[in-house]
Design a protein around this motif. Structure first.
Motif, PDB file in Angstrom:
ATOM      1  N   PHE A   1      -1.119   7.420   2.988  1.00 28.32           N
ATOM      2  CA  PHE A   1      -1.772   6.961   4.214  1.00 28.32           C
ATOM      3  C   PHE A   1      -3.240   6.626   3.942  1.00 28.32           C
ATOM      4  O   PHE A   1      -3.722   5.538   4.285  1.00 28.32           O
ATOM      5  CB  PHE A   1      -1.625   8.058   5.279  1.00 28.32           C
ATOM      6  CG  PHE A   1      -2.291   7.792   6.597  1.00 28.32           C
ATOM      7  CD1 PHE A   1      -2.264   6.541   7.192  1.00 28.32           C
ATOM      8  CD2 PHE A   1      -2.929   8.821   7.269  1.00 28.32           C
ATOM      9  CE1 PHE A   1      -2.869   6.315   8.427  1.00 28.32           C
ATOM     10  CE2 PHE A   1      -3.536   8.617   8.501  1.00 28.32           C
ATOM     11  CZ  PHE A   1      -3.504   7.352   9.078  1.00 28.32           C
ATOM     12  N   TYR A   2      -3.962   7.538   3.302  1.00 26.50           N
ATOM     13  CA  TYR A   2      -5.370   7.293   2.975  1.00 26.50           C
ATOM     14  C   TYR A   2      -5.518   6.067   2.058  1.00 26.50           C
ATOM     15  O   TYR A   2      -6.375   5.219   2.281  1.00 26.50           O
ATOM     16  CB  TYR A   2      -5.987   8.509   2.278  1.00 26.50           C
ATOM     17  CG  TYR A   2      -6.238   9.709   3.155  1.00 26.50           C
ATOM     18  CD1 TYR A   2      -6.465   9.603   4.523  1.00 26.50           C
ATOM     19  CD2 TYR A   2      -6.268  10.984   2.597  1.00 26.50           C
ATOM     20  CE1 TYR A   2      -6.710  10.718   5.308  1.00 26.50           C
ATOM     21  CE2 TYR A   2      -6.519  12.113   3.379  1.00 26.50           C
ATOM     22  CZ  TYR A   2      -6.743  11.970   4.728  1.00 26.50           C
ATOM     23  OH  TYR A   2      -6.995  13.072   5.500  1.00 26.50           O
ATOM     24  N   THR A   3      -4.675   6.007   1.048  1.00 26.50           N
ATOM     25  CA  THR A   3      -4.727   4.885   0.105  1.00 26.50           C
ATOM     26  C   THR A   3      -4.433   3.578   0.820  1.00 26.50           C
ATOM     27  O   THR A   3      -5.107   2.564   0.593  1.00 26.50           O
ATOM     28  CB  THR A   3      -3.729   5.104  -1.055  1.00 26.50           C
ATOM     29  OG1 THR A   3      -4.064   6.326  -1.722  1.00 26.50           O
ATOM     30  CG2 THR A   3      -3.766   3.955  -2.050  1.00 26.50           C
ATOM     31  N   GLY A   4      -3.437   3.592   1.684  1.00 22.71           N
ATOM     32  CA  GLY A   4      -3.086   2.393   2.445  1.00 22.71           C
ATOM     33  C   GLY A   4      -4.217   1.915   3.333  1.00 22.71           C
ATOM     34  O   GLY A   4      -4.466   0.709   3.450  1.00 22.71           O
ATOM     35  N   LEU A   5      -4.936   2.844   3.951  1.00 23.66           N
ATOM     36  CA  LEU A   5      -6.055   2.464   4.819  1.00 23.66           C
ATOM     37  C   LEU A   5      -7.253   1.938   4.025  1.00 23.66           C
ATOM     38  O   LEU A   5      -8.040   1.139   4.539  1.00 23.66           O
ATOM     39  CB  LEU A   5      -6.503   3.652   5.669  1.00 23.66           C
ATOM     40  CG  LEU A   5      -5.585   4.039   6.810  1.00 23.66           C
ATOM     41  CD1 LEU A   5      -6.100   5.291   7.507  1.00 23.66           C
ATOM     42  CD2 LEU A   5      -5.443   2.898   7.815  1.00 23.66           C
ATOM     43  N   GLN A   6      -7.403   2.396   2.778  1.00 28.93           N
ATOM     44  CA  GLN A   6      -8.540   1.980   1.966  1.00 28.93           C
ATOM     45  C   GLN A   6      -8.303   0.677   1.215  1.00 28.93           C
ATOM     46  O   GLN A   6      -9.213   0.173   0.558  1.00 28.93           O
ATOM     47  CB  GLN A   6      -8.910   3.094   0.991  1.00 28.93           C
ATOM     48  CG  GLN A   6      -9.475   4.310   1.693  1.00 28.93           C
ATOM     49  CD  GLN A   6      -9.665   5.500   0.756  1.00 28.93           C
ATOM     50  OE1 GLN A   6      -8.994   5.622  -0.250  1.00 28.93           O
ATOM     51  NE2 GLN A   6     -10.597   6.372   1.110  1.00 28.93           N
ATOM     52  N   ALA A   7      -7.109   0.118   1.330  1.00 31.13           N
ATOM     53  CA  ALA A   7      -6.802  -1.149   0.670  1.00 31.13           C
ATOM     54  C   ALA A   7      -7.697  -2.253   1.238  1.00 31.13           C
ATOM     55  O   ALA A   7      -8.115  -2.172   2.392  1.00 31.13           O
ATOM     56  CB  ALA A   7      -5.326  -1.502   0.868  1.00 31.13           C
ATOM     57  N   PRO A   8      -7.995  -3.273   0.437  1.00 34.10           N
ATOM     58  CA  PRO A   8      -8.837  -4.371   0.936  1.00 34.10           C
ATOM     59  C   PRO A   8      -8.278  -5.002   2.221  1.00 34.10           C
ATOM     60  O   PRO A   8      -9.027  -5.383   3.107  1.00 34.10           O
ATOM     61  CB  PRO A   8      -8.833  -5.379  -0.215  1.00 34.10           C
ATOM     62  CG  PRO A   8      -8.506  -4.575  -1.426  1.00 34.10           C
ATOM     63  CD  PRO A   8      -7.626  -3.447  -0.961  1.00 34.10           C
TER      64      PRO A   8
END
Length: 164
Positions: free
Chosen positions: A48-55
């Motif tokens: 979830f965190y990684t997905g939100l931090q994607a460009p």
């Protein structure tokens, strides 16, 4: 990644002078991770965190963060977003952890002149149980949506004034 800010703590979760309480930011970080790991599992929370931090974040991660209306058992359910879980959870933990002060002479309780200090247990329990209700909605949303995988759903349990 912090999903809430001191500005999110409004009635009924108001914290006086929240913008001047340095420990609140630390508590938000720790308790946000704690509650998300509890309700989704560590791997899903990291995704979830990684997905939100994607460009360019996928819509599913934005929907999980911001909320969405969905259908469950032929009924329309409004999921207001992940803050609906995090804010009452952090507030409940703040109330519990800030009812005593740790000093060089030991643990003390604040005592105000012309006031009576009462237990904050009912405030803590109400907020915590609202976080439980909200977490069940978000878990229903994630399970019913079909765009998510890798979650490890573990429902939070309700609390009573005895902390049980």
């Amino acid at each position: 990644m912090l999903l809430v800010s001191v500005n999110d703590f409004v009635f009924p979760y108001s914290i006086p002078n929240a913008d001047r309480i340095g420990a609140l930011n630390d508590l938000m970080i720790v308790k946000q991770d704690e509650v998300l790991n509890k309700i989704f599992g560590v791997d899903f929370t990291q995704a979830f965190y990684t997905g939100l931090q994607a460009p360019s974040p996928e819509q599913r991660w934005l929907d999980l963060r911001d909320g969405k209306t969905f259908t469950l058992y032929s009924k329309t359910v409004v999921y207001p977003g992940i803050k609906s879980v995090i804010v009452p959870y952090v507030f409940a933990k703040y109330v519990r952890e800030m009812t005593a002060n740790f000093t060089g002479i030991g643990t003390v309780r604040p005592d105000a002149e012309n006031a009576t200090v009462i237990s904050a247990a009912h405030v803590e329990v109400k907020a915590y149980n609202e976080a439980v209700d909200a977490s069940r909605i978000v878990q229903d949303y994630v399970v019913s949506d079909g765009r998510y995988s890798g979650y490890d759903i573990c429902p939070l349990c309700y609390m009573n004034v005895f902390g049980l």
